[in-house]
Structures are given as structure tokens and as C-alpha cells.
Design an enzyme around this catalytic site. Sequence first.
Site, PDB file in Angstrom:
ATOM      1  N   TYR A   1      42.594  35.744  35.141  1.00 16.13           N
ATOM      2  CA  TYR A   1      44.095  35.122  35.511  1.00 16.13           C
ATOM      3  C   TYR A   1      44.252  33.937  35.096  1.00 16.13           C
ATOM      4  CZ  TYR A   1      42.334  34.092  40.387  1.00 16.13           C
ATOM      5  OH  TYR A   1      41.994  33.775  41.411  1.00 16.13           O
TER       6      TYR A   1
ATOM      7  N   HIS B   1      38.665  31.913  35.096  1.00 18.90           N
ATOM      8  CA  HIS B   1      39.831  31.600  34.079  1.00 18.90           C
ATOM      9  C   HIS B   1      38.971  31.554  32.713  1.00 18.90           C
ATOM     10  CE1 HIS B   1      42.279  30.315  37.382  1.00 18.90           C
ATOM     11  NE2 HIS B   1      41.620  29.614  37.485  1.00 18.90           N
TER      12      HIS B   1
END
Length: 339
Positions: free
Chosen positions: A260, A310
Site C-alpha cells: 500500500y 511500500h
Amino acid sequence: MPLNKQRKLKTFTLLFFIISFTTFLFTYTFRDPSLYFFKYALRLSDNFFSKGPCACPRCMMEPEDDPWFAERFNQSVNPLMTRDNSVLSDETLAWWQWLQSERKPTNFHKVVRDVFHFIPDEALYMDAGPERCRTCAVVGNSGNLKGSQYGAIIDSSDLIIRMNQAPTMGFEKDVGSRTTHHLMYPESAVDLDSTTHLVLVPFKTLDLQWLISALTTGTIKETYMPVKTTIKANKDKVLIYSPAFFKYVYDNWLEGHGRYPSTGFLSLMFAIHICDKVSVFGFGADQRGNWHHYWDDNHLAGAFRFTGVHDGDYEYNVTLLLADKHKIRMFKGRSGPVQ
Ligand SMILES: *[C@@H]1O[C@H](CO)[C@@H](O)[C@H](O)[C@H]1NC(C)=O
Ligand SMILES: *[C@@H]1O[C@H](CO)[C@@H](O)[C@H](O)[C@H]1NC(C)=O
């Protein structure tokens, strides 16, 4: 009545009638032409003064926009949650609950209802238009801010967006002192002053419950790790990052890279959707290629690049492309702004 006075009265009456008649003529006979003239003049000045979809010299969305940008950018997705947009599709809810694999999710929509009993429900900042020129500074936490002297430029923006720890006290010269919006989640929470909007970035339903708890009873003491049980913040200024916008960022802008988006990238996306001019500070490595926070003296202690969830490289590429296409302006530290 003396003759003199009578004559004066006659003249006066005549004058009165002439004036009334002329006024009547002007108001009724010439009413339309004068209106046309006004309308025409207004349109002329409109075309002359407003050159685009916003009042800044350059706008986020331009009539003939860059295809790469136009394909991704959707200004009608609200970055902030309201009661209205909080109803998530099954797909979005499932994706969002997968982010931190919440084991025992409570009824999301019930919790949202509780939250909006507690904080205001307003559709803020969705007011893009030819009258608006909102300038924003997104201030990341990179060590490249050290010695940058950006404080004054940062503080001159309308909105100043910071994230996570982001201390300003003692660093004002380089990072500024004002904060209008501070993005955080329970595990990264800090106390705020009463003028700053706390923008909660929720990764799970528990984060929304924590928000209420942290501003009232302090009963929630841990998520997947111990968290601040109470925080100082103005509850009437609390905003919530929308899970639907979160998914839009992941799908449209990161095209599924990483698990995400990082808070930094989410802050940047928040800014380009609510601002007309965006300046970005404190993103990326410092001059020596070190990844650390501006408040960490030890260049290795605060390394935040390889967090696992990430895709920092991909996010940074998108950020640089936005700068390339003049959608944002990047300030890269002591070496000055990169054009
Ligand atoms: C933009 O977002 C709105 C609101 O979510 C949606 O209805 C619309 O289809 C989107 N437009 C495009 C081109 O994806
Ligand atoms: C970032 O962009 C560079 C150059 O355009 C490219 O070579 C690289 O593969 C990109 N990195 C990622 C993670 O997409």
C-alpha cells in the site's frame, strides 16, 4: 402668491417632469442595450482575467492536459471521508481490510457512524474553480531538509501538510513552524495544537475506534503494537482520509506497486487533489544518498526507505514525473529546487 414665486414653481415643476421622463426613458427604453453592454463587458473581463480552471497562473488540471496525468487524475474523488462517501463497495472494503489483515474487524459502517457522531461531517476543499488559488506545501521528513532554510517558503503557503512524527520546534528555519494538516495513524500519532487538523489515515477499523478512544477515555492501548492512549488534538478539526481515495491512489497512481502507499505518498496525493499549486519538501534521500529523518543525527538509525510494505522507488518515480509535468514543484534540499 407673488408672480416671482409662481414662476419659480412652474420652472421647478417643468424641470421635475423633464428629469422624471428622462430617467424613465433611460430605465425602460435603454434597459436592454445597457444590460447587453454590461454582459459583454463582463464576459470580456472574464476571458481576460481568468485564464484557466483556477485562479493561479498554472492549475492542477489544464484544458489540454498531459495524457499520463489525465489518465490517472480524478478530481471528483474526495480524499476525505464524509458520511455520504463512507459507504464502501464490497471490493474496496475487502481491499482495505486486507491492508493490515485485521483479524477481528468490527462492523465498519457502525464504527463510521460512531465517528461522525463524534467529529464534524463536512465536505471540505472540494471547491476547485476559477476563483480559487490554493497553495500548499507538503513537508516530508527527509534529512535533506537539514540546513535547507526552507522554513519561510513553507510557512508562506495556504496549507501546510506534515505527516507522522514531523517535529517543528527547534527546526523552524528549515521546516517552518505552521502546520494546517497533520497526517497520522495510531502507531505514528503525536500531540497537536488546537489549530491543526488531525488527518487520520485509517488502515483498519480499529484505527477509527482508537481515534474516539484517544480523544476521550483512552481505553485502547494497543493495535498490533502499543500505541498512544490519548492525544492532544482539536476534535472539531479531525478529518479522516477516505479508504476509497486510498484505493484510488493505489490503483490509479501506483498501479498496484507495493502493498500500500506510504503516508508521504498519500499526503502528496491529498495535496494535488485539494490544492491548485503544490510545493514538495523533504522527500527522497539527502545529498549523500542517506535516508533518514531531519531530526535524526544518526543517519542510519532512522532509515525509513526499506519498510517492506511500500514501493519507495516507484512512488518516487511518480513524484518525479509529477514534477516533470509541472504539477508539483520539488524542493530537494540545500542544492535548491529542481526544475
Ligand atoms: C472519477 O471519480 C468519480 C467518483 O468516484 C467516479 O464516479 C468517476 O467514474 C471517476 N471518473 C473516471 C474517469 O474514472
Ligand atoms: C523509475 O524510473 C526509471 C527511469 O525512468 C526506471 O529505469 C526505473 O525502472 C523506474 N523504477 C521503478 C521502480 O519503476
